[in-house]
Design an enzyme around this catalytic site. Structure first.
Site, PDB file in Angstrom:
ATOM      1  CG  ASP A  22      -3.582  -2.807  -7.946  1.00 16.28           C
ATOM      2  OD1 ASP A  22      -2.937  -2.115  -7.123  1.00 16.28           O
ATOM      3  OD2 ASP A  22      -3.885  -3.999  -7.738  1.00 16.28           O
ATOM      4  CG  HIS A  39       2.663   5.380  -5.093  1.00 15.60           C
ATOM      5  ND1 HIS A  39       1.685   4.519  -5.523  1.00 15.60           N
ATOM      6  CD2 HIS A  39       3.009   4.960  -3.839  1.00 15.60           C
ATOM      7  CE1 HIS A  39       1.440   3.615  -4.573  1.00 15.60           C
ATOM      8  NE2 HIS A  39       2.241   3.866  -3.552  1.00 15.60           N
ATOM      9  CG  LEU A 133     -12.140  13.188 -19.974  1.00 18.49           C
ATOM     10  CD1 LEU A 133     -12.854  11.916 -20.428  1.00 18.49           C
ATOM     11  CD2 LEU A 133     -10.645  12.919 -19.857  1.00 18.49           C
TER      12      LEU A 133
HETATM   13  C1  IPE Z   1      -7.368  -0.658  -5.303  1.00 13.83           C
HETATM   14  O1  IPE Z   1      -6.087  -1.137  -5.217  1.00 13.83           O
HETATM   15  C2  IPE Z   1      -7.387   0.788  -4.905  1.00 13.83           C
HETATM   16  C3  IPE Z   1      -6.718   1.706  -5.819  1.00 13.83           C
HETATM   17  C4  IPE Z   1      -6.203   1.417  -6.984  1.00 13.83           C
HETATM   18  C5  IPE Z   1      -6.666   3.072  -5.372  1.00 13.83           C
HETATM   19  P1  IPE Z   1      -5.548  -1.888  -3.916  1.00 13.83           P
HETATM   20  O2  IPE Z   1      -4.140  -2.250  -4.204  1.00 13.83           O
HETATM   21  O3  IPE Z   1      -5.791  -1.073  -2.707  1.00 13.83           O
HETATM   22  O4  IPE Z   1      -6.493  -3.170  -3.871  1.00 13.83           O
HETATM   23  P2  IPE Z   1      -6.295  -4.589  -3.186  1.00 13.83           P
HETATM   24  O5  IPE Z   1      -5.889  -4.331  -1.782  1.00 13.83           O
HETATM   25  O6  IPE Z   1      -5.222  -5.278  -3.949  1.00 13.83           O
HETATM   26  O7  IPE Z   1      -7.610  -5.275  -3.333  1.00 13.83           O
HETATM   27  C1  IPE Z   2      -2.070   1.329  -6.822  1.00 12.44           C
HETATM   28  O1  IPE Z   2      -0.869   0.663  -6.681  1.00 12.44           O
HETATM   29  C2  IPE Z   2      -2.038   2.704  -6.191  1.00 12.44           C
HETATM   30  C3  IPE Z   2      -2.797   2.809  -4.931  1.00 12.44           C
HETATM   31  C4  IPE Z   2      -3.504   1.866  -4.385  1.00 12.44           C
HETATM   32  C5  IPE Z   2      -2.717   4.082  -4.252  1.00 12.44           C
HETATM   33  P1  IPE Z   2      -0.486  -0.154  -5.387  1.00 12.44           P
HETATM   34  O2  IPE Z   2       0.219   0.758  -4.445  1.00 12.44           O
HETATM   35  O3  IPE Z   2      -1.670  -0.853  -4.830  1.00 12.44           O
HETATM   36  O4  IPE Z   2       0.539  -1.201  -5.989  1.00 12.44           O
HETATM   37  P2  IPE Z   2       0.639  -2.745  -5.671  1.00 12.44           P
HETATM   38  O5  IPE Z   2      -0.718  -3.334  -5.874  1.00 12.44           O
HETATM   39  O6  IPE Z   2       1.103  -2.855  -4.256  1.00 12.44           O
HETATM   40  O7  IPE Z   2       1.634  -3.244  -6.656  1.00 12.44           O
HETATM   41 MG    MG Z   3      -2.520  -2.658  -5.196  1.00  6.58          MG
END
Ligand code: IPE
Ligand code: IPE
Ligand code: MG
Length: 248
Positions: A22, A39, A133
């Site tokens: 995240d 990303h 792995l």
């Molecule tokens: C969790 O992250 C999902 C992934 C890392 C793919 P999110 O960014 O979607 O989670 P919330 O919304 O903060 O809980």
């Molecule tokens: C995690 O990063 C990747 C996915 C959920 C696909 P985020 O896109 O949720 O990044 P934040 O949490 O908004 O910073």
């Molecule tokens: Mg996120």
């Protein structure tokens, strides 16, 4: 660093590490960039962490790449993520094979666009003989989806009189989860500063050690990963028993 990990260990290297990757969006925003840049950078971290996990002897690495709830993000972001996934899988497959990494995926893969699904299945096939792995991507995955799917399958078996309700226990239930080819995670890492599990492996995380770090995923390095492993090794896992029982 690996030496330090091995010498000071209480617990062995975790067999299965699961990661909620995240913070890509906030990483980009803090640099005045578009979320998409986060990303793109995040894909590089996937590569580094996969290599490090293989190097230190982790057997299963499950990465939360896209959740069921993430389908509700703006469509441009969803499309970009799908494109990135196809691109990364195609590009990385030869290296996965070279590094003896077997690719697997969990989640509602039927929801993925055809191209993403096909390149995913192609890479899964191409790496199926690898014995190092296991890299498991959670794509279009949510734990509640997985658990209700398992219930549906068990209900159908019961209706067809292939299974009695009394035969439903931990192991018959687990056999119907997407993760039935892996042991439960020993360690869950979440980057990006939030302390929640966001619908990830709810059943399987029952006795996992949880590790939260404020580092955004694109900034998460091999050393950060090893730090999490070291922290894991210093924890006493009791599985409901007393400390005395564990140390005996
Ligand atoms: C969790 O992250 C999902 C992934 C890392 C793919 P999110 O960014 O979607 O989670 P919330 O919304 O903060 O809980
Ligand atoms: C995690 O990063 C990747 C996915 C959920 C696909 P985020 O896109 O949720 O990044 P934040 O949490 O908004 O910073
Ligand atoms: Mg996120």
């Amino acid at each position: 660093m690996e030496k330090v990990i091995k010498e000071k260990s209480t617990n062995p290297i975790p067999v299965h590490v699961a990661i909620i990757m995240d913070g890509n969006g906030r990483w980009a925003k803090s640099r005045g960039l578009d979320r998409s840049e986060g990303h793109v950078k995040g894909v590089e971290t996937v590569r580094t962490i996969t290599e490090t996990a293989a190097e230190i002897g982790v057997k299963y690495l499950t990465l939360y790449a896209f959740s069921t709830e993430n389908w509700n993000r703006p469509s441009e972001e969803v499309m970009l993520l799908m494109k990135l996934i196809v691109k990364a899988i195609k590009k990385e497959t030869p290296d996965l094979i070279r590094n003896n990494v077997r690719l697997k995926a969990i989640g509602d893969l039927d929801r993925l666009p055809v191209e993403s699904r096909e390149s995913l299945h192609e890479s899964i096939r191409a790496t199926s003989e690898c014995t190092g792995l296991t890299l498991c991507l959670a794509l279009s995955y949510s734990s509640r989806w997985e658990i209700t799917e398992a219930c549906r399958k068990l209900a159908a078996l019961s209706k067809d009189r292939k299974l009695t309700p009394q035969e439903i226990n931990d192991s018959t239930f687990e056999a119907h989860l997407n993760t039935n080819f892996m042991p439960d995670p020993d360690l869950l890492i979440r980057t990006g500063g939030d302390r929640r599990v966001s619908n990830f492996l709810l059943w399987q995380l029952a006795y996992a050690e949880l590790y939260f770090t404020p580092i955004f995923w694109p900034d998460f390095t091999a050393d950060h990963f090893k730090e999490a492993i070291k922290e894991f090794q210093s924890r006493e896992r009791r599985f409901g028993l007393t400390s005395e029982q564990i140390t005996q």
